[in-house]
Design an enzyme around this catalytic site. Structure first.
Site, mmCIF file in Angstrom:
data_model
loop_
_atom_site.group_PDB
_atom_site.id
_atom_site.type_symbol
_atom_site.label_atom_id
_atom_site.label_comp_id
_atom_site.label_asym_id
_atom_site.label_seq_id
_atom_site.Cartn_x
_atom_site.Cartn_y
_atom_site.Cartn_z
ATOM 1 C CB ILE A 1 65.484 16.344 -76.994
ATOM 2 C CG1 ILE A 1 65.164 15.342 -78.273
ATOM 3 C CG2 ILE A 1 64.707 17.719 -77.185
ATOM 4 C CD1 ILE A 1 63.562 15.267 -78.429
ATOM 5 C CG ASP B 1 62.342 11.690 -58.433
ATOM 6 O OD1 ASP B 1 61.514 11.844 -59.331
ATOM 7 O OD2 ASP B 1 62.376 10.344 -58.225
ATOM 8 C CE LYS C 1 53.630 25.067 -54.136
ATOM 9 N NZ LYS C 1 52.573 24.016 -53.627
ATOM 10 C CB SER D 1 53.950 19.073 -74.484
ATOM 11 O OG SER D 1 52.549 18.274 -74.127
ATOM 12 C CE LYS E 1 54.679 13.566 -72.848
ATOM 13 N NZ LYS E 1 55.798 13.949 -72.089
#
Length: 295
Positions: free
Chosen positions: A32, A79, A120, A152, A170
């Site tokens: 996706i 990661d 962040k 989500s 989620k």
């Protein structure tokens, strides 16, 4: 083998609509996410994708870059659980890809901690970009500010057995997006969520669905529109939120699932099975009515 453009790109989008924009996408080699990045690049943008598997990430970047001559797509091994790695990836993306706008236009991630780390890492660069290209709602070249998109799911909308971990994760992603929308909206940065439903040909759907015809039919029957989604439909939602059309959309969860999340266990009863109940005009059985007919 190149992915046919009609698989991920609708003809409603103007060529070059995302020209000079930069996308930072975690897990960008996935089915996706790769389509979301692919449509972004095809429409003029450049991108940086990250992943834990070096070969998959690098090949994915090269494959995506092939959709448009001159496109720049960087594959970085990182990661999302490692804050230092995400900082380094964001810095490299800004150094190598950011143009005059110095912008990262989106972040996509399905893991809660990874979403937090990624946001962040890139928000300082988005804030810098918005200083030059404010989110004014005016026509280009005024600018569209900065954009973040989280990925989500809908488990937590209605609750689902054996999915406590996914629902908690989620729900957290949605709220991270909400916090970013409120805290960085004043800076001209919008934060939204795309929630895909069952998308044909994806690894997630293959893991959760049986391959026999009966099971497939049963799975599709739980979706009001009666089918699985296509990766292009997620790509379309992505372009909408990236483009000028999405400048005033902030703090929103855009569910692209054919209405599946609206269905409940009550809809699945044998006497009221969706969508056959609606398509065939069946009569509701086992339900008391108010007054008896005098006819």
């Amino acid at each position: 083998m190149p992915v046919p453009r009609e698989t991920f790109l609708s003809n409603v989008w103007r060529e070059g609509i995302l020209k000079d924009k930069v996308l930072f996408c975690t897990g960008g080699a996935g089915i996706i996410c790769s389509m979301q990045v692919r449509v972004f690049v095809a429409l003029g943008g450049n991108a940086c994708i990250t992943g834990r598997n070096a070969e998959k990430t690098e090949k994915g970047a090269a494959d995506i870059a092939s959709v448009r001559p001159g496109a720049k797509v960087i594959g970085i091994v990182a990661d999302v659980r490692d804050m230092k790695a995400m900082d380094a990836a964001a810095e490299r993306c800004a150094t190598e890809l950011a143009l005059s706008s110095n912008a990262f236009k989106t972040v996509m991630e399905i893991d809660t901690l990874g979403s937090f780390h990624t946001a962040k890492a890139v928000l300082p660069y988005l804030a810098q970009s918005v200083q030059k290209h404010k989110n004014s709602g005016k026509a280009e070249p005024t600018g569209t500010g900065g954009r973040i998109i989280f990925i989500s799911a809908s488990f937590h909308f209605r609750g689902q057995p054996l999915q406590a971990h996914a629902m908690a994760a989620k729900a957290a992603v949605d709220q991270i997006s909400s916090s970013v929308a409120m805290e960085y909206g004043p800076h001209g940065i919008t934060s939204n969520v795309i929630t895909p439903g069952p998308i044909a040909g994806t690894e997630g759907l293959e893991r959760l669905s049986e391959s026999d015809e009966r099971s497939v039919k049963k799975s599709k029957a739980k979706i009001p529109v009666g089918r699985w989604g296509e990766v292009k439909e997620i790509a379309d939602a992505t372009v909408f939120l990236f483009s000028d059309a999405g400048s005033y959309v902030n703090g929103h969860v855009l569910v692209v699932d054919g209405g599946q999340w609206r269905t409940t266990s009550a809809d699945m009863r044998s006497t009221c099975r969706n969508p056959d109940f609606f398509l065939l005009g069946a009569t509701v059985e086992g339900v008391k009515v108010g007054k008896k007919s005098k006819l």
